[in-house]
Design a protein around this motif. Structure first.
Motif, PDB file in Angstrom:
ATOM      1  N   HIS A   1       0.824  -1.194   0.000  1.00 36.03           N
ATOM      2  CA  HIS A   1       0.000   0.000   0.000  1.00 36.03           C
ATOM      3  C   HIS A   1       0.868   1.258   0.000  1.00 36.03           C
ATOM      4  CE1 HIS A   1      -3.561  -2.442   0.968  1.00 36.03           C
ATOM      5  NE2 HIS A   1      -2.737  -3.116   1.748  1.00 36.03           N
ATOM      6  N   GLN A   2       0.806   2.003  -1.103  1.00 29.59           N
ATOM      7  CA  GLN A   2       1.467   3.306  -1.231  1.00 29.59           C
ATOM      8  C   GLN A   2       2.918   3.264  -0.737  1.00 29.59           C
ATOM      9  OE1 GLN A   2      -1.474   5.690   0.923  1.00 29.59           O
ATOM     10  NE2 GLN A   2      -2.281   6.423  -1.029  1.00 29.59           N
ATOM     11  N   LEU A   3       3.636   2.302  -1.255  1.00 28.60           N
ATOM     12  CA  LEU A   3       4.998   2.044  -0.799  1.00 28.60           C
ATOM     13  C   LEU A   3       5.978   3.053  -1.373  1.00 28.60           C
ATOM     14  CD1 LEU A   3       6.644  -0.180   0.785  1.00 28.60           C
ATOM     15  CD2 LEU A   3       7.153  -1.142  -1.463  1.00 28.60           C
ATOM     16  N   ALA A   4       6.873   3.516  -0.517  1.00 27.76           N
ATOM     17  CA  ALA A   4       8.013   4.334  -0.953  1.00 27.76           C
ATOM     18  C   ALA A   4       9.268   3.763  -0.300  1.00 27.76           C
ATOM     19  CB  ALA A   4       7.830   5.791  -0.561  1.00 27.76           C
ATOM     20  N   VAL A   5      10.360   3.734  -1.051  1.00 21.97           N
ATOM     21  CA  VAL A   5      11.616   3.170  -0.558  1.00 21.97           C
ATOM     22  C   VAL A   5      12.758   4.105  -0.924  1.00 21.97           C
ATOM     23  CG1 VAL A   5      13.238   1.240  -0.715  1.00 21.97           C
ATOM     24  CG2 VAL A   5      10.774   0.799  -0.752  1.00 21.97           C
ATOM     25  N   ASP A   6      13.622   4.359   0.045  1.00 24.32           N
ATOM     26  CA  ASP A   6      14.828   5.168  -0.179  1.00 24.32           C
ATOM     27  C   ASP A   6      16.061   4.284  -0.033  1.00 24.32           C
ATOM     28  OD1 ASP A   6      13.252   7.423  -0.438  1.00 24.32           O
ATOM     29  OD2 ASP A   6      13.488   8.014   1.656  1.00 24.32           O
ATOM     30  N   ARG A   7      17.036   4.513  -0.904  1.00 21.61           N
ATOM     31  CA  ARG A   7      18.327   3.842  -0.807  1.00 21.61           C
ATOM     32  C   ARG A   7      19.401   4.868  -1.096  1.00 21.61           C
ATOM     33  NH1 ARG A   7      17.754  -2.411  -2.548  1.00 21.61           N
ATOM     34  NH2 ARG A   7      19.506  -2.478  -1.124  1.00 21.61           N
TER      35      ARG A   7
ATOM     36  N   ARG B   1      19.948   7.641   0.206  1.00 19.09           N
ATOM     37  CA  ARG B   1      19.340   8.977   0.179  1.00 19.09           C
ATOM     38  C   ARG B   1      18.653   9.290  -1.146  1.00 19.09           C
ATOM     39  NH1 ARG B   1      23.929  12.725   3.256  1.00 19.09           N
ATOM     40  NH2 ARG B   1      24.029  11.476   5.177  1.00 19.09           N
ATOM     41  N   GLN B   2      18.328   8.262  -1.883  1.00 25.85           N
ATOM     42  CA  GLN B   2      17.633   8.469  -3.154  1.00 25.85           C
ATOM     43  C   GLN B   2      16.373   7.619  -3.167  1.00 25.85           C
ATOM     44  OE1 GLN B   2      20.010   7.591  -6.582  1.00 25.85           O
ATOM     45  NE2 GLN B   2      18.361   7.962  -8.050  1.00 25.85           N
ATOM     46  N   ARG B   3      15.278   8.195  -3.620  1.00 30.62           N
ATOM     47  CA  ARG B   3      14.023   7.443  -3.683  1.00 30.62           C
ATOM     48  C   ARG B   3      14.058   6.498  -4.868  1.00 30.62           C
ATOM     49  NH1 ARG B   3       8.954   9.192  -0.765  1.00 30.62           N
ATOM     50  NH2 ARG B   3      10.626   8.804   0.726  1.00 30.62           N
ATOM     51  N   VAL B   4      13.858   5.208  -4.592  1.00 35.14           N
ATOM     52  CA  VAL B   4      13.920   4.211  -5.655  1.00 35.14           C
ATOM     53  C   VAL B   4      12.567   3.589  -5.946  1.00 35.14           C
ATOM     54  CG1 VAL B   4      16.351   3.668  -5.257  1.00 35.14           C
ATOM     55  CG2 VAL B   4      14.592   2.410  -3.999  1.00 35.14           C
ATOM     56  N   LEU B   5      11.599   3.737  -5.047  1.00 38.36           N
ATOM     57  CA  LEU B   5      10.221   3.332  -5.288  1.00 38.36           C
ATOM     58  C   LEU B   5       9.308   4.433  -4.759  1.00 38.36           C
ATOM     59  CD1 LEU B   5      10.111  -0.461  -4.295  1.00 38.36           C
ATOM     60  CD2 LEU B   5       9.918   0.487  -6.609  1.00 38.36           C
ATOM     61  N   GLU B   6       8.239   4.715  -5.468  1.00 29.60           N
ATOM     62  CA  GLU B   6       7.360   5.816  -5.094  1.00 29.60           C
ATOM     63  C   GLU B   6       5.899   5.430  -5.305  1.00 29.60           C
ATOM     64  OE1 GLU B   6       6.302   8.871  -3.395  1.00 29.60           O
ATOM     65  OE2 GLU B   6       8.331   9.328  -4.088  1.00 29.60           O
ATOM     66  N   ASN B   7       5.096   5.545  -4.235  1.00 25.95           N
ATOM     67  CA  ASN B   7       3.646   5.416  -4.311  1.00 25.95           C
ATOM     68  C   ASN B   7       3.214   4.139  -5.046  1.00 25.95           C
ATOM     69  OD1 ASN B   7       1.023   6.282  -3.749  1.00 25.95           O
ATOM     70  ND2 ASN B   7       0.830   7.296  -5.734  1.00 25.95           N
ATOM     71  N   LEU B   8       3.786   3.009  -4.638  1.00 23.35           N
ATOM     72  CA  LEU B   8       3.511   1.742  -5.319  1.00 23.35           C
ATOM     73  C   LEU B   8       2.503   0.926  -4.508  1.00 23.35           C
ATOM     74  CD1 LEU B   8       6.129  -0.476  -7.054  1.00 23.35           C
ATOM     75  CD2 LEU B   8       4.318  -1.516  -5.703  1.00 23.35           C
ATOM     76  N   SER B   9       1.434   0.527  -5.157  1.00 20.91           N
ATOM     77  CA  SER B   9       0.429  -0.334  -4.536  1.00 20.91           C
ATOM     78  C   SER B   9       0.161  -1.509  -5.460  1.00 20.91           C
ATOM     79  CB  SER B   9      -0.880   0.427  -4.288  1.00 20.91           C
ATOM     80  OG  SER B   9      -0.694   1.479  -3.361  1.00 20.91           O
TER      81      SER B   9
ATOM     82  N   ALA C   1      10.289   3.576   3.394  1.00 20.59           N
ATOM     83  CA  ALA C   1      10.277   4.946   3.901  1.00 20.59           C
ATOM     84  C   ALA C   1       8.856   5.410   4.168  1.00 20.59           C
ATOM     85  CB  ALA C   1      10.951   5.878   2.890  1.00 20.59           C
ATOM     86  N   ALA C   2       7.901   4.834   3.453  1.00 15.87           N
ATOM     87  CA  ALA C   2       6.484   5.152   3.644  1.00 15.87           C
ATOM     88  C   ALA C   2       5.667   3.982   3.120  1.00 15.87           C
ATOM     89  CB  ALA C   2       6.114   6.439   2.909  1.00 15.87           C
ATOM     90  N   GLY C   3       4.390   3.940   3.539  1.00  9.06           N
ATOM     91  CA  GLY C   3       3.534   2.855   3.112  1.00  9.06           C
ATOM     92  C   GLY C   3       3.740   1.612   3.954  1.00  9.06           C
ATOM     93  N   ARG C   4       3.092   0.535   3.561  1.00 14.19           N
ATOM     94  CA  ARG C   4       3.194  -0.691   4.351  1.00 14.19           C
ATOM     95  C   ARG C   4       2.966  -1.918   3.482  1.00 14.19           C
ATOM     96  NH1 ARG C   4      -1.986   1.038   4.845  1.00 14.19           N
ATOM     97  NH2 ARG C   4      -3.648  -0.525   4.903  1.00 14.19           N
ATOM     98  N   VAL C   5       3.408  -3.040   4.016  1.00 12.27           N
ATOM     99  CA  VAL C   5       3.164  -4.350   3.432  1.00 12.27           C
ATOM    100  C   VAL C   5       2.253  -5.120   4.378  1.00 12.27           C
ATOM    101  CG1 VAL C   5       4.210  -6.545   2.733  1.00 12.27           C
ATOM    102  CG2 VAL C   5       5.386  -4.386   2.241  1.00 12.27           C
ATOM    103  N   GLU C   6       1.259  -5.790   3.834  1.00  9.91           N
ATOM    104  CA  GLU C   6       0.377  -6.623   4.635  1.00  9.91           C
ATOM    105  C   GLU C   6       0.468  -8.076   4.165  1.00  9.91           C
ATOM    106  OE1 GLU C   6      -3.591  -5.099   4.442  1.00  9.91           O
ATOM    107  OE2 GLU C   6      -3.159  -3.375   5.734  1.00  9.91           O
TER     108      GLU C   6
END
Length: 256
Positions: free
Chosen positions: A11-17, A19-27, A60-65
């Motif tokens: 749900h609305q996943l964001a990932v930083d690596r 200091r750079q965002r590598v995934l944004e708003n992924l559901s 960095a944001a969002g969640r996994v269920e």
């Protein structure tokens, strides 16, 4: 939590690596009984997504269920029983026998009484029984990959996550491996693979997630996602998909 069929949702996943965002708003959602391929060019975010699914990388944001439960709140030992993960590349740090490397996949369960039988069965699934007693430092790259795949399978986790599992394998063992993953999904497991080979993805997978620049560009059946126009836009190549009885041959033609 039940050890049966487990859906996994993002749900609305964001990932930083670094200091750079590598995934944004992924559901997205991964269903039991389905084999899903995550595809996309280098740097699209495939490995990062799989690492978050497996609990190796924190978002960095969002969640996994997992089965409707927040994965971040599941104890690490229990999550390891639910999700088995094979990273893109790893080198053994010490020279142990192949059967002992496979047995490491049973650590979340302690010391099961049928340990030896499960190890043998997992090695047989990847055509690697002959390597059981060989030190892993004396295996070729493809042989080692098959042993690592057996470690993924040995625990019979309801969720299987593998990053480029066909890398370093010859054609025979690529097909054997994909048939095995197909069987794992057909038995009710949730199977997620990062793949570069679009022909294998089209032939064996139920669903395709196409990532581009850290975002979900498309999701659906192979026929819906693997189109010349979409692949041309994302990969920068002209191509054809020749479908016949539900099987596609991917034919790259030229750079765009």
């Amino acid at each position: 939590m039940s050890r049966g069929a487990l859906p996994v949702s993002v749900h609305q996943l964001a990932v930083d690596r670094h200091r750079q965002r590598v995934l944004e708003n992924l559901s997205c959602r991964f269903q039991p009984g389905e084999l899903t391929a995550v595809v996309g060019p280098n740097g699209a975010g495939k490995s990062s997504l799989l690492q978050v699914l497996a609990g190796v990388l924190a978002p960095a944001a969002g969640r996994v269920e997992i089965d409707g439960n927040d994965a971040a709140k599941i104890p690490a030992g229990e999550r390891a029983q639910l999700c088995a993960y094979l990273p893109q590349a790893e080198t053994p740090a010490w020279s142990l026998a192949a059967r002992d490397l496979v047995a490491l996949g049973l650590l979340p369960w302690g010391k099961p009484a049928d340990r030896d039988n499960r190890v043998h069965r997992a090695l047989a699934q990847v055509d690697a029984v002959e390597f059981a007693d060989r030190p892993v430092t004396r295996l070729s790259g493809g042989e080692l990959r098959r042993v690592q795949l057996a470690r993924l399978l040995v625990g019979e986790a309801p969720v299987l996550i593998a990053d480029e599992p066909t890398a370093a394998l010859d054609i025979r063992h690529q097909l054997q491996l994909m048939q095995n993953f197909r069987q794992q999904a057909d038995s009710g497991r949730t199977v997620v693979l990062a793949l570069h080979d679009l022909a294998l993805a089209a032939r064996y997978c139920d669903r395709i997630l196409l990532l581009e620049g850290g975002r979900l560009r498309a999701a659906g059946t192979p026929e819906e996602v693997l189109t010349p126009d979409l692949i041309g836009e994302v990969y920068g190549v002209s191509c054809e998909f020749r479908w016949r009885d539900g099987v596609a041959d991917f034919v790259p033609l030229d750079l765009l």
